[in-house]
Scaffold this motif. Sequence first.
Motif, PDB file in Angstrom:
ATOM      1  N   SER A 231       0.818  -1.219   0.000  1.00 19.06           N
ATOM      2  CA  SER A 231       0.000   0.000   0.000  1.00 19.06           C
ATOM      3  C   SER A 231       0.847   1.261   0.000  1.00 19.06           C
ATOM      4  N   LYS A 232       2.108   1.160   0.460  1.00 16.20           N
ATOM      5  CA  LYS A 232       2.977   2.334   0.530  1.00 16.20           C
ATOM      6  C   LYS A 232       3.681   2.633  -0.788  1.00 16.20           C
ATOM      7  N   ILE A 233       3.705   1.654  -1.724  1.00 22.20           N
ATOM      8  CA  ILE A 233       4.350   1.873  -3.010  1.00 22.20           C
ATOM      9  C   ILE A 233       3.558   2.914  -3.794  1.00 22.20           C
ATOM     10  N   GLY A 234       4.276   3.924  -4.308  1.00 20.48           N
ATOM     11  CA  GLY A 234       3.628   4.978  -5.095  1.00 20.48           C
ATOM     12  C   GLY A 234       3.291   6.197  -4.277  1.00 20.48           C
ATOM     13  N   SER A 235       3.420   6.113  -2.952  1.00 20.48           N
ATOM     14  CA  SER A 235       3.180   7.273  -2.098  1.00 20.48           C
ATOM     15  C   SER A 235       4.442   7.534  -1.277  1.00 20.48           C
ATOM     16  N   VAL A 236       4.596   8.753  -0.795  1.00 25.27           N
ATOM     17  CA  VAL A 236       5.785   9.113  -0.030  1.00 25.27           C
ATOM     18  C   VAL A 236       5.613   8.635   1.412  1.00 25.27           C
ATOM     19  N   PRO A 237       6.446   7.688   1.866  1.00 23.97           N
ATOM     20  CA  PRO A 237       6.286   7.158   3.224  1.00 23.97           C
ATOM     21  C   PRO A 237       6.922   8.089   4.262  1.00 23.97           C
ATOM     22  N   GLU A 238       6.493   7.947   5.490  1.00 19.89           N
ATOM     23  CA  GLU A 238       7.080   8.707   6.593  1.00 19.89           C
ATOM     24  C   GLU A 238       8.296   7.956   7.136  1.00 19.89           C
ATOM     25  N   LEU A 239       9.392   8.680   7.300  1.00 21.89           N
ATOM     26  CA  LEU A 239      10.612   8.085   7.854  1.00 21.89           C
ATOM     27  C   LEU A 239      10.642   8.369   9.357  1.00 21.89           C
ATOM     28  N   ASN A 240       9.740   7.733  10.080  1.00 19.57           N
ATOM     29  CA  ASN A 240       9.589   8.027  11.496  1.00 19.57           C
ATOM     30  C   ASN A 240      10.187   6.969  12.408  1.00 19.57           C
ATOM     31  N   ASP A 241      10.882   5.986  11.842  1.00 20.18           N
ATOM     32  CA  ASP A 241      11.572   4.975  12.643  1.00 20.18           C
ATOM     33  C   ASP A 241      13.050   5.359  12.725  1.00 20.18           C
ATOM     34  N   LEU A 242      13.646   5.233  13.902  1.00 23.45           N
ATOM     35  CA  LEU A 242      15.032   5.659  14.082  1.00 23.45           C
ATOM     36  C   LEU A 242      15.969   4.524  14.469  1.00 23.45           C
ATOM     37  N   ASP A 243      15.496   3.568  15.245  1.00 23.85           N
ATOM     38  CA  ASP A 243      16.365   2.491  15.731  1.00 23.85           C
ATOM     39  C   ASP A 243      16.646   1.503  14.597  1.00 23.85           C
ATOM     40  N   PHE A 244      17.730   1.766  13.868  1.00 21.83           N
ATOM     41  CA  PHE A 244      18.063   0.948  12.694  1.00 21.83           C
ATOM     42  C   PHE A 244      18.493  -0.456  13.107  1.00 21.83           C
ATOM     43  N   ASN A 245      19.196  -0.551  14.222  1.00 29.51           N
ATOM     44  CA  ASN A 245      19.620  -1.869  14.720  1.00 29.51           C
ATOM     45  C   ASN A 245      18.433  -2.799  14.936  1.00 29.51           C
ATOM     46  N   LYS A 246      17.384  -2.273  15.547  1.00 29.56           N
ATOM     47  CA  LYS A 246      16.200  -3.088  15.841  1.00 29.56           C
ATOM     48  C   LYS A 246      15.529  -3.572  14.560  1.00 29.56           C
ATOM     49  N   THR A 247      15.461  -2.685  13.544  1.00 29.84           N
ATOM     50  CA  THR A 247      14.859  -3.081  12.260  1.00 29.84           C
ATOM     51  C   THR A 247      15.612  -4.247  11.647  1.00 29.84           C
ATOM     52  N   ILE A 248      16.939  -4.159  11.647  1.00 27.08           N
ATOM     53  CA  ILE A 248      17.758  -5.228  11.068  1.00 27.08           C
ATOM     54  C   ILE A 248      17.655  -6.496  11.910  1.00 27.08           C
ATOM     55  N   GLN A 249      17.712  -6.340  13.230  1.00 28.18           N
ATOM     56  CA  GLN A 249      17.659  -7.514  14.120  1.00 28.18           C
ATOM     57  C   GLN A 249      16.320  -8.232  13.986  1.00 28.18           C
ATOM     58  N   ASP A 250      15.228  -7.484  13.948  1.00 33.24           N
ATOM     59  CA  ASP A 250      13.897  -8.094  13.807  1.00 33.24           C
ATOM     60  C   ASP A 250      13.786  -8.873  12.491  1.00 33.24           C
ATOM     61  N   ASN A 251      14.336  -8.312  11.431  1.00 28.28           N
ATOM     62  CA  ASN A 251      14.309  -9.008  10.140  1.00 28.28           C
ATOM     63  C   ASN A 251      15.134 -10.272  10.184  1.00 28.28           C
ATOM     64  N   PHE A 252      16.300 -10.177  10.803  1.00 30.49           N
ATOM     65  CA  PHE A 252      17.170 -11.352  10.901  1.00 30.49           C
ATOM     66  C   PHE A 252      16.477 -12.467  11.690  1.00 30.49           C
ATOM     67  N   ASP A 253      15.882 -12.096  12.829  1.00 27.22           N
ATOM     68  CA  ASP A 253      15.215 -13.097  13.667  1.00 27.22           C
ATOM     69  C   ASP A 253      14.059 -13.763  12.930  1.00 27.22           C
ATOM     70  N   TYR A 254      13.316 -12.970  12.179  1.00 24.73           N
ATOM     71  CA  TYR A 254      12.173 -13.534  11.441  1.00 24.73           C
ATOM     72  C   TYR A 254      12.639 -14.446  10.305  1.00 24.73           C
ATOM     73  N   LEU A 255      13.622 -13.989   9.532  1.00 22.43           N
ATOM     74  CA  LEU A 255      14.051 -14.736   8.343  1.00 22.43           C
ATOM     75  C   LEU A 255      14.831 -15.985   8.710  1.00 22.43           C
ATOM     76  N   ARG A 256      15.578 -15.946   9.817  1.00 21.99           N
ATOM     77  CA  ARG A 256      16.413 -17.089  10.193  1.00 21.99           C
ATOM     78  C   ARG A 256      15.579 -18.337  10.426  1.00 21.99           C
ATOM     79  N   THR A 257      14.355 -18.165  10.927  1.00 19.68           N
ATOM     80  CA  THR A 257      13.497 -19.327  11.218  1.00 19.68           C
ATOM     81  C   THR A 257      12.738 -19.810   9.978  1.00 19.68           C
ATOM     82  N   ARG A 258      12.850 -19.073   8.883  1.00 20.43           N
ATOM     83  CA  ARG A 258      12.057 -19.415   7.696  1.00 20.43           C
ATOM     84  C   ARG A 258      12.890 -19.778   6.476  1.00 20.43           C
ATOM     85  N   ILE A 259      14.200 -19.853   6.641  1.00 15.57           N
ATOM     86  CA  ILE A 259      15.033 -20.301   5.535  1.00 15.57           C
ATOM     87  C   ILE A 259      15.614 -21.670   5.886  1.00 15.57           C
ATOM     88  N   SER A 260      16.233 -22.296   4.913  1.00 15.78           N
ATOM     89  CA  SER A 260      16.748 -23.654   5.087  1.00 15.78           C
ATOM     90  C   SER A 260      17.741 -23.747   6.239  1.00 15.78           C
TER      91      SER A 260
END
Length: 387
Positions: A231-260
Amino acid sequence: MKKRSIFARFNNWFIFAMMTLVVISIVISSTLVINYLKKEEIKRVDILVNAIKFQQDAVTPSLEVQGLLLNIYSSNTTIPVIILDKNDQVIEFKNLPKDFKTETKDVVELAKKMEKKYPAIEIKVQGGNDQFVYYDNSKVLNYLQYSPYLLGLFVLSYFLFSFWFLRTVKKTDEGYLWAGLAKETAHQIGTPLSSMIGWMEIMKLENPDSEGVVEIEKDIERLRTISERFSKIGSVPELNDLDFNKTIQDNFDYLRTRISKKIDFTLQIPTYKILVPHNKILMSWVIENLVKNAVDAMKGEGTLQMSVFERNKNILVEVKDSGSGMTKSQANNAFKPGYSTKKRGWGLGLSLAKRVVQEYHNGDIKISQTEIGKGTTFRILIKKEGS
């Protein structure tokens, strides 16, 4: 997709060849016209010289002949002509530049310059004081000499501008198309998702601690995230998240359990907090696309390293795999919309990732290193807050 790419490349070369042919044709045809005009001016000078010779040879020319000779001489209003005797004494000159100094020395000097372009025409005169006729192109012809190149440059510039304009319009249309497709996808996902959330609440009432309920709830949350991404594609999103470490860590934790399990997936992240303005949902999409591409390249087995570090006031995220690697051509086309090396790929993941990073986060994403049989490294660059 490869056949389509080859066909598009052939069309581009065909258009380029046609443009080049048109420009060359214009230059050649203009040059032929100018050469023709040159020959015509030379003929006019020859006629003038013959008229002067006739006047010198005739003892008592009739009034009609005198009138004809005068008309021939006066009809030349454009071609610069200087007549000198064998001792470089000025006998006559005509059609010299308006600001030209008509002193004898200057006229003789100009005549010698004319001779470098066209050889002087000698007129035998009784008594031995022969005369020499010097001439040059008319002002109009001198201007026309540069016209083929200016015209060719103009036509080439026009074609290049047209090509750029049409390509820009095409990219804009493609952008609107993908944005519309993404929003429609989000809309279509939203309808069954709402129903699933309702049924989930009913299942919670019956057995809230069920393992199946917990997992389904995670997947529903994932679907909600995917829907929000589209839904955000084509519109200008808000850059209101600051903790970059948490974004990367959350992605890593989610993806690690779903790959081989055969993939050794590791993350290196700074221990200190990194504050970077970003949109967590869209940045997670970028990371997920890079990881999924890496997993596909490794065919479900190998090592996958994701690391975050600072360099020159920028935050860099690298995703390095031990997969099949890319050829130079594949690396150059990897981020182009519609390009894919997979049989069932749409070629949208990396192109959308590039758009998210460059257009929405004012950063950059590229392939920093790749080698056939040894793997590929993708790199994301994001500017730190205040840099």
